[in-house]
Design an enzyme around this catalytic site. Structure first.
Site, mmCIF file in Angstrom:
data_model
loop_
_atom_site.group_PDB
_atom_site.id
_atom_site.type_symbol
_atom_site.label_atom_id
_atom_site.label_comp_id
_atom_site.label_asym_id
_atom_site.label_seq_id
_atom_site.Cartn_x
_atom_site.Cartn_y
_atom_site.Cartn_z
ATOM 1 N N LYS A 100 0.898 -1.177 0.000
ATOM 2 C CA LYS A 100 0.000 0.000 0.000
ATOM 3 C C LYS A 100 0.927 1.216 0.000
ATOM 4 O O LYS A 100 1.458 1.603 1.038
ATOM 5 C CB LYS A 100 -0.872 -0.024 1.251
ATOM 6 C CG LYS A 100 -2.234 0.638 1.092
ATOM 7 C CD LYS A 100 -2.220 2.075 0.624
ATOM 8 C CE LYS A 100 -1.974 3.041 1.765
ATOM 9 N NZ LYS A 100 -1.801 4.443 1.288
ATOM 10 N N GLU A 150 8.324 1.334 11.688
ATOM 11 C CA GLU A 150 9.455 2.272 11.584
ATOM 12 C C GLU A 150 8.844 3.662 11.577
ATOM 13 O O GLU A 150 8.362 4.123 10.541
ATOM 14 C CB GLU A 150 10.210 2.040 10.267
ATOM 15 C CG GLU A 150 10.819 0.679 10.116
ATOM 16 C CD GLU A 150 12.090 0.519 10.924
ATOM 17 O OE1 GLU A 150 12.623 1.536 11.412
ATOM 18 O OE2 GLU A 150 12.536 -0.618 11.078
ATOM 19 N N CYS A 156 13.286 10.898 7.962
ATOM 20 C CA CYS A 156 12.966 10.522 9.349
ATOM 21 C C CYS A 156 14.153 10.808 10.267
ATOM 22 O O CYS A 156 13.978 11.059 11.451
ATOM 23 C CB CYS A 156 12.563 9.066 9.422
ATOM 24 S SG CYS A 156 13.749 7.968 8.643
ATOM 25 N N GLU A 202 7.950 16.410 15.468
ATOM 26 C CA GLU A 202 8.644 16.239 14.184
ATOM 27 C C GLU A 202 8.154 17.324 13.210
ATOM 28 O O GLU A 202 6.956 17.445 12.957
ATOM 29 C CB GLU A 202 8.332 14.848 13.629
ATOM 30 C CG GLU A 202 9.180 14.473 12.437
ATOM 31 C CD GLU A 202 8.869 13.069 11.934
ATOM 32 O OE1 GLU A 202 7.692 12.667 11.935
ATOM 33 O OE2 GLU A 202 9.824 12.377 11.525
#
Ligand code: NAD
Length: 490
Positions: free
Chosen positions: A175, A249, A283, A380
């Site tokens: 996906k 993750e 990330c 973040e």
């Protein structure tokens, strides 16, 4: 004229039963460049059924044959590399040299796991009755893997799941992110169509529809997902009661620490790269900078001078250093973080604005006078911001690095061995870079601690995550044992 695509299920092109589509944009122009079907539960059912059917043969396909098929995918990718990199750049946005690196890294991942998968796994352990028994520890594929992928490195992060999952003998339903579905379909259709039908499938659609249907499907035994902490938590809340193997993750808030002995000119170069590669949409981007108080001004001025001359532009324009953010909503978040930091007293040395041009660009921004409790230092940002804070001693800075609930990576600039050792032992993160930020090593496991999720990709650990352990206790002798019923009377 846009590029309309179909999903890839059981080696066939499939459009959505709903007839709905998701637009894909060029983030440098805001123009729609293509559409993918908005798949949902029906398409997930079809893809998982195809993957489950293909698993029966795929698990018994010799590992050497699986390796050759993965190498063939690499060869096909090389044949189509220009087309792939062109589309990757147009859809995802980062500068072309970074796209070329991403494609090459993704192919290295395929090669690495093709070879690792050839090696036998499991072991034979000593038996309780060595003359008549054999005890085997087997490593088996799980079955159908659901691979849910983000948009910032759509090929690379897919390859870190797809290659080990296939090499281990699983079949896969992918996906992709809504933002980068075109390039995912392009790669899989062009370069993986020599795999048996159903071994690799792609269902496009939104996270809440297609993604969640994949997570909920009872035949999907592994959910391997890279994305934000919030999405990972939501997925875990669905998958954990179903006892699925979760490989998550998730996001980071990586620190970049400049030690008192560091060369500031080189530290400024390293920091600019670590914070701004892919316009900060990594990330492991350096999102919090800590520098000794008496060296802060010099570092900040050096970084601001470098950042001010970086060239914004479409990723495909020659000479571009920084592309746009991948979508409007990602730029909004960067704007909010900078505005709230400034409202709370931070000072912008360079950048801090949205340029007046089409595309989701944001000026690379250096801030000082930031506090650890500002949003730009806690949440973040995933954009081109470099907030620089001051510290007094190393123990203090280790505590501040560890104050984040996320724990993906951290960088230290230093040549002092005692200080370096104290740092890497003290920080709760999955990767510590000493002087060379954001460099991966295929044999070295990558992943995070704490809310980042704890999964590991790359290295043998990245293969292990797609293998389930089974113990076989085998007695060649059918004679009843003397410790079975009935028990002795005295
Ligand atoms: P996201 O969480 O919004 O989406 C990731 C994927 O999950 C997408 O494919 C999305 O469609 C899907 N998804 C969303 N909602 C879902 C649901 N309810 N059920 C199932 N699937 C769902 O993340 P993003 O914006 O695509 O990517 C950026 C994030 O990814 C950042 O937080 C970044 O730090 C993280 N990331 C982590 C790593 C790592 O290795 N730790 C690497 C790259 C990116």
């Amino acid at each position: 004229m846009t590029d309309d695509r179909a999903m890839w299920i059981a080696g066939q092109h499939v459009v959505s039963s709903t007839g709905d589509w998701i637009d894909s944009e060029d983030p440098a122009t805001e123009q729609v460049i293509g559409r993918v079907p908005a798949g949902g539960a029906d398409e997930v059912d079809a893809a998982v059924a195809a993957a489950a059917a293909a698993f029966d043969d795929w698990r018994y396909t010799p590992a050497n044959d699986r390796a050759e098929l993965l190498h063939e995918a690499v060869a096909r990718s090389h044949q189509h590399l220009d087309v792939l990199i062109e589309l990757l750049t147009r859809e995802q946005g980062k500068a072309r040299p970074e796209q070329e690196e991403e494609a090459e890294w993704a192919l290295t991942s395929l090669r690495y796991y093709a070879e690792l998968g050839r090696n036998g796994s499991g072991r034979v352990i000593p038996s309780g009755e060595p003359r008549t028994q054999l005890n085997l520890v087997l490593k088996e594929p799980y079955g159908v893997v659901g691979a849910i992928v983000p948009w910032n490195y759509p090929l690379l992060l897919l390859s870190w799941k797809l290659a080990p999952a296939l090499a281990a003998g699983n079949t896969v339903v992918i996906k992709p992110s809504e933002v980068t579905s075109l390039i995912t379909l392009e790669w899989i259709e062009r370069c993986f169509d020599h795999f048996p039908p159903g071994v690799v499938n792609v269902v496009t659609g939104t996270g809440p529809e297609a993604g969640e249907a994949l997570v909920r499907h009872p035949e999907v035994r592994v959910v391997a997902m890279t994305g934000s902490v919030a999405t990972g938590q939501h997925i875990a809340s669905i998958a954990a009661p179903m006892m699925k193997h979760l490989h998550l993750e998730l996001g980071g808030k990586d620190a970049f620490v400049v030690a008192p002995d560091a060369d500031l000119a080189a530290a400024a170069d390293a920091l600019t790269y670590a914070a701004l590669i892919n316009a900060g949409q990594v990330c492991t981007s350096a999102e919090r900078v800590f520098v000794p108080a008496d060296r802060r001004d010099e570092l900040a001025e050096r970084v601001a001078a470098q950042v001010a001359v970086l060239r914004l532009g479409p990723g495909y324009a020659p000479g571009t250093d920084l592309g746009p953010l991948a979508a409007d909503r990602f730029r909004d978040k960067v704007e909010r973080h900078v505005a709230s930091a400034v409202a709370d007293g931070a000072r912008v040395l360079t950048g801090g604005a949205t340029p007046d041009r089409p595309g989701y660009f944001y000026e690379p921004t250096v801030l000082v006078d930031v506090d650890d409790d500002m949003r730009i230092m806690t949440e973040e940002t995933f954009g081109p911001t470099i907030p620089i804070a001051a510290y007094r001693d190393l123990d203090e800075v280790i505590d501040r690095v560890n104050a984040s609930p996320m724990g993906l990576g951290a960088t230290l600039r230093s040549s002092d061995p005692a200080l370096i050792k104290r740092f890497y032992e003290g920080v709760k993160v999955g990767t510590v870079w000493i002087n060379d930020p954001l460099t991966d090593n295929y044999a070295g496991p990558f992943g995070g601690m704490k809310l980042t999720g704890g999964g590991r990709e790359l290295g043998p650990e990245g293969l292990e995550t797609f293998l389930e352990t089974k113990h076989v206790h085998w007695d060649f002798d059918q004679t009843p044992k003397d410790w079975w019923f009935p028990y002795p009377e005295d």
